[in-house]
Scaffold this motif. Structure first.
Motif, PDB file in Angstrom:
ATOM      1  N   ILE A  39      17.070  22.985 -72.845  1.00 30.61           N
ATOM      2  CA  ILE A  39      17.490  21.652 -72.434  1.00 30.61           C
ATOM      3  C   ILE A  39      16.962  20.635 -73.437  1.00 30.61           C
ATOM      4  O   ILE A  39      16.034  20.909 -74.204  1.00 30.61           O
ATOM      5  N   ASP A  40      17.563  19.447 -73.420  1.00 33.75           N
ATOM      6  CA  ASP A  40      17.168  18.371 -74.323  1.00 33.75           C
ATOM      7  C   ASP A  40      15.953  17.624 -73.783  1.00 33.75           C
ATOM      8  O   ASP A  40      15.588  17.737 -72.611  1.00 33.75           O
ATOM      9  N   ASP A  41      15.357  16.812 -74.644  1.00 33.27           N
ATOM     10  CA  ASP A  41      14.344  15.840 -74.233  1.00 33.27           C
ATOM     11  C   ASP A  41      14.802  14.480 -74.741  1.00 33.27           C
ATOM     12  O   ASP A  41      14.490  14.074 -75.855  1.00 33.27           O
ATOM     13  N   HIS A  42      15.568  13.793 -73.912  1.00 39.12           N
ATOM     14  CA  HIS A  42      16.100  12.476 -74.263  1.00 39.12           C
ATOM     15  C   HIS A  42      15.776  11.482 -73.151  1.00 39.12           C
ATOM     16  O   HIS A  42      15.776  11.836 -71.972  1.00 39.12           O
ATOM     17  N   LEU A  43      15.547  10.257 -73.539  1.00 40.50           N
ATOM     18  CA  LEU A  43      15.495   9.174 -72.567  1.00 40.50           C
ATOM     19  C   LEU A  43      16.873   8.540 -72.409  1.00 40.50           C
ATOM     20  O   LEU A  43      17.216   8.019 -71.350  1.00 40.50           O
ATOM     21  N   LEU A  44      17.661   8.581 -73.478  1.00 40.29           N
ATOM     22  CA  LEU A  44      19.028   8.058 -73.441  1.00 40.29           C
ATOM     23  C   LEU A  44      19.875   8.801 -74.461  1.00 40.29           C
ATOM     24  O   LEU A  44      19.359   9.439 -75.378  1.00 40.29           O
ATOM     25  N   THR A 114      12.412   3.581 -80.354  1.00 37.95           N
ATOM     26  CA  THR A 114      12.233   2.133 -80.502  1.00 37.95           C
ATOM     27  C   THR A 114      12.719   1.313 -79.308  1.00 37.95           C
ATOM     28  O   THR A 114      12.111   0.284 -79.005  1.00 37.95           O
ATOM     29  N   PRO A 115      13.784   1.723 -78.567  1.00 40.46           N
ATOM     30  CA  PRO A 115      14.168   0.910 -77.406  1.00 40.46           C
ATOM     31  C   PRO A 115      13.089   0.814 -76.333  1.00 40.46           C
ATOM     32  O   PRO A 115      13.090  -0.099 -75.512  1.00 40.46           O
ATOM     33  N   PHE A 116      12.147   1.766 -76.359  1.00 39.23           N
ATOM     34  CA  PHE A 116      11.108   1.808 -75.336  1.00 39.23           C
ATOM     35  C   PHE A 116       9.746   1.370 -75.873  1.00 39.23           C
ATOM     36  O   PHE A 116       8.713   1.548 -75.218  1.00 39.23           O
ATOM     37  N   GLY A 117       9.740   0.799 -77.064  1.00 38.86           N
ATOM     38  CA  GLY A 117       8.507   0.272 -77.618  1.00 38.86           C
ATOM     39  C   GLY A 117       7.662   1.276 -78.364  1.00 38.86           C
ATOM     40  O   GLY A 117       6.526   0.974 -78.748  1.00 38.86           O
ATOM     41  N   ARG A 270      20.647   6.219 -93.256  1.00 34.76           N
ATOM     42  CA  ARG A 270      20.319   5.907 -91.865  1.00 34.76           C
ATOM     43  C   ARG A 270      20.356   4.394 -91.613  1.00 34.76           C
ATOM     44  O   ARG A 270      19.375   3.798 -91.142  1.00 34.76           O
ATOM     45  N   ILE A 271      21.495   3.812 -91.887  1.00 34.57           N
ATOM     46  CA  ILE A 271      21.612   2.354 -91.765  1.00 34.57           C
ATOM     47  C   ILE A 271      21.524   1.889 -90.315  1.00 34.57           C
ATOM     48  O   ILE A 271      21.161   0.737 -90.043  1.00 34.57           O
ATOM     49  N   TRP A 272      21.845   2.772 -89.361  1.00 33.27           N
ATOM     50  CA  TRP A 272      21.800   2.386 -87.947  1.00 33.27           C
ATOM     51  C   TRP A 272      20.379   2.131 -87.456  1.00 33.27           C
ATOM     52  O   TRP A 272      20.177   1.456 -86.457  1.00 33.27           O
ATOM     53  N   GLU A 273      19.367   2.680 -88.157  1.00 31.73           N
ATOM     54  CA  GLU A 273      17.988   2.494 -87.723  1.00 31.73           C
ATOM     55  C   GLU A 273      17.533   1.036 -87.858  1.00 31.73           C
ATOM     56  O   GLU A 273      16.532   0.640 -87.270  1.00 31.73           O
ATOM     57  N   LYS A 274      18.290   0.250 -88.626  1.00 33.80           N
ATOM     58  CA  LYS A 274      17.963  -1.176 -88.784  1.00 33.80           C
ATOM     59  C   LYS A 274      18.795  -2.061 -87.855  1.00 33.80           C
ATOM     60  O   LYS A 274      18.672  -3.285 -87.897  1.00 33.80           O
ATOM     61  N   ILE A 275      19.631  -1.425 -87.029  1.00 35.12           N
ATOM     62  CA  ILE A 275      20.469  -2.176 -86.087  1.00 35.12           C
ATOM     63  C   ILE A 275      19.783  -2.182 -84.728  1.00 35.12           C
ATOM     64  O   ILE A 275      19.543  -1.119 -84.150  1.00 35.12           O
ATOM     65  N   PRO A 276      19.436  -3.341 -84.172  1.00 39.57           N
ATOM     66  CA  PRO A 276      18.669  -3.375 -82.921  1.00 39.57           C
ATOM     67  C   PRO A 276      19.472  -2.997 -81.686  1.00 39.57           C
ATOM     68  O   PRO A 276      18.897  -2.460 -80.730  1.00 39.57           O
ATOM     69  N   ASN A 277      20.757  -3.261 -81.675  1.00 37.92           N
ATOM     70  CA  ASN A 277      21.557  -3.015 -80.481  1.00 37.92           C
ATOM     71  C   ASN A 277      21.971  -1.543 -80.400  1.00 37.92           C
ATOM     72  O   ASN A 277      22.652  -1.035 -81.296  1.00 37.92           O
ATOM     73  N   PRO A 278      21.583  -0.822 -79.320  1.00 41.62           N
ATOM     74  CA  PRO A 278      21.898   0.614 -79.226  1.00 41.62           C
ATOM     75  C   PRO A 278      23.390   0.915 -79.274  1.00 41.62           C
ATOM     76  O   PRO A 278      23.809   1.899 -79.887  1.00 41.62           O
ATOM     77  N   LYS A 279      24.209   0.067 -78.638  1.00 46.90           N
ATOM     78  CA  LYS A 279      25.648   0.299 -78.648  1.00 46.90           C
ATOM     79  C   LYS A 279      26.197   0.196 -80.066  1.00 46.90           C
ATOM     80  O   LYS A 279      27.031   1.006 -80.497  1.00 46.90           O
ATOM     81  N   ARG A 282      25.250   3.347 -82.151  1.00 50.39           N
ATOM     82  CA  ARG A 282      26.105   4.507 -81.917  1.00 50.39           C
ATOM     83  C   ARG A 282      27.492   4.325 -82.533  1.00 50.39           C
ATOM     84  O   ARG A 282      28.071   5.275 -83.065  1.00 50.39           O
ATOM     85  N   GLU A 283      28.015   3.119 -82.489  1.00 50.22           N
ATOM     86  CA  GLU A 283      29.323   2.863 -83.076  1.00 50.22           C
ATOM     87  C   GLU A 283      29.273   3.035 -84.595  1.00 50.22           C
ATOM     88  O   GLU A 283      30.215   3.567 -85.215  1.00 50.22           O
ATOM     89  N   THR A 284      28.173   2.612 -85.200  1.00 51.46           N
ATOM     90  CA  THR A 284      27.991   2.797 -86.642  1.00 51.46           C
ATOM     91  C   THR A 284      27.959   4.274 -86.997  1.00 51.46           C
ATOM     92  O   THR A 284      28.590   4.717 -87.974  1.00 51.46           O
ATOM     93  N   ILE A 285      27.248   5.059 -86.197  1.00 51.67           N
ATOM     94  CA  ILE A 285      27.171   6.509 -86.448  1.00 51.67           C
ATOM     95  C   ILE A 285      28.555   7.143 -86.316  1.00 51.67           C
ATOM     96  O   ILE A 285      28.940   7.999 -87.120  1.00 51.67           O
ATOM     97  N   ARG A 286      29.304   6.719 -85.319  1.00 52.82           N
ATOM     98  CA  ARG A 286      30.650   7.287 -85.129  1.00 52.82           C
ATOM     99  C   ARG A 286      31.562   6.980 -86.320  1.00 52.82           C
ATOM    100  O   ARG A 286      32.370   7.818 -86.725  1.00 52.82           O
TER     101      ARG A 286
END
Length: 355
Positions: A39-44, A114-117, A270-279, A282-286
């Motif tokens: 199983i995974d270990d994810h918070l989101l 990072t979303p959880f501090g 890994r340009i998405w790591e500098k984007i604060p908004n999670p949505k 994910r859109e950048t990764i897609r």
């Protein structure tokens, strides 16, 4: 070579379905002859299609609901969990389910940190120290307290009282990629990467073998695994459709892997790591995933007809892989349950039982 290969199946909870379905899938995999479930270990996850239950509680529920199958997590990280807590949890579970546990550890994904501090800085250093601490604490007792002074963690006459000394340390696999992580994997019990072709798998495994020899470890008992997507069908084209999207997405998440398997492929990093908004992350990764060549995606997964799957498994086995830990991608998407059990049954009947 065939008798040395084992097969595991990743199981999950889709959104809005009962938690007990996880247990039922594990029981189904056990009945079908799989050696392990993970199983995974994810918070989101960044998608509404997925559920993210607490993994160690879920692991205990799976182990309680099954009889023999090995159970594990792929993978946890030392950023979100202190190694002493991981050691205590493993000890507790090991006493309940002797010799059935394994644990995957990795540096972790900043998207889950990072979303959880949690700071994503120095993730590899934390992992390196955490692996040492888990092993030290496993050998601790009130008569034998442990001391350690590292950059990130310390032990000051610390010991566990979880009965860990009565059980062997569960195998710890590292989700390693990159030179430093691969060298560290040589000090672990196993390796559980993804996004490899047989050629790149062998190349990285050779690095681990060299590290294990330098550390004086017996590589003969090392558990070399491969965590990958799978789709089996009577139609190769159907299996292609099932795996293409998620296989591209995984490669988008690991630009270093894409560069290793296809030096000519384009990836912005890994340009998405500098984007604060999670949505937006994910859109950048897609968007990055959509540009990854189809052939690169197909060459890193186990998919197609029965004959295709067997041929691909043989390729990784020749490269040194001993354990296949598979995420089945049925029709309807990665988190779909439509046709999932049918795929697992077909793989078991035609691939596992032929081994």
């Amino acid at each position: 070579m065939k008798n040395q290969i084992t097969f595991g199946c990743r199981i999950f909870q889709a959104a809005h379905e009962p938690y007990t379905n996880i247990i039922k899938r594990a029981q189904f995999c056990e009945k079908q002859g799989f050696d392990s479930v993970l199983i995974d270990d994810h918070l989101l996850y960044g998608t509404r299609d997925a559920g993210a239950p607490e993994p160690f509680v879920t692991l205990a529920a799976i182990a309680s609901g099954t009889r023999r199958i090995r159970v594990g997590i792929a993978v946890a990280d030392i950023v979100r969990r202190h190694p002493a807590i991981i050691a205590q949890t493993l000890a507790t579970l090991s006493n309940q389910f002797p010799k059935r546990l394994f644990l995957g550890l990795g540096a972790g994904d900043p998207i889950n940190q990072t979303p959880f501090g949690f700071s994503a800085a120095h993730r590899v250093g934390r992992l390196e120290e955490g692996l040492k601490i888990i092993r030290q604490l496993w050998n601790s007792s009130i008569e034998k307290p442990q001391n350690y002074k590292g950059q990130f963690f310390s032990l000051n006459n610390a010991y566990l009282q979880a009965g860990q000394e009565k059980q062997p340390v569960p195998p710890i696999y590292l989700a390693a990629f990159g030179p430093r992580m691969l060298r560290l994997a040589g000090a672990a019990d196993g390796w559980i990467p993804h996004c490899h072709t047989p050629a790149t798998y062998k190349m990285d495994l050779d690095t681990i073998i060299g590290s294990a020899h330098n550390a004086g470890r017996d590589f003969g008992v090392f558990r070399s695994a491969y965590y990958t997507l799978s789709s089996i069908s009577k139609s190769r084209s159907e299996a292609d459709r099932n795996v293409l999207g998620p296989a591209r997405y995984f490669l988008a998440l690991i630009p270093e892997a894409l560069k290793e398997i296809d030096p000519l492929a384009s990836h912005p990093g890994r340009i998405w790591e500098k984007i604060p908004n999670p949505k937006e992350q994910r859109e950048t990764i897609r968007k990055i995933a959509a540009e990854i060549p189809e052939s690169d995606a197909y060459n890193t997964v186990i998919h197609g007809t029965v004959e295709d799957c067997i041929e691909q498994i043989q390729g990784y086995a020749k490269a040194g892989c001993k354990e296949f830990m598979l995420t089945f991608a049925p029709r309807g998407g990665l988190w779909s349950t439509t046709g999932l059990l049918e795929e697992i049954r077909l793989f078991s009947d035609k691939v596992i039982r032929s081994w």
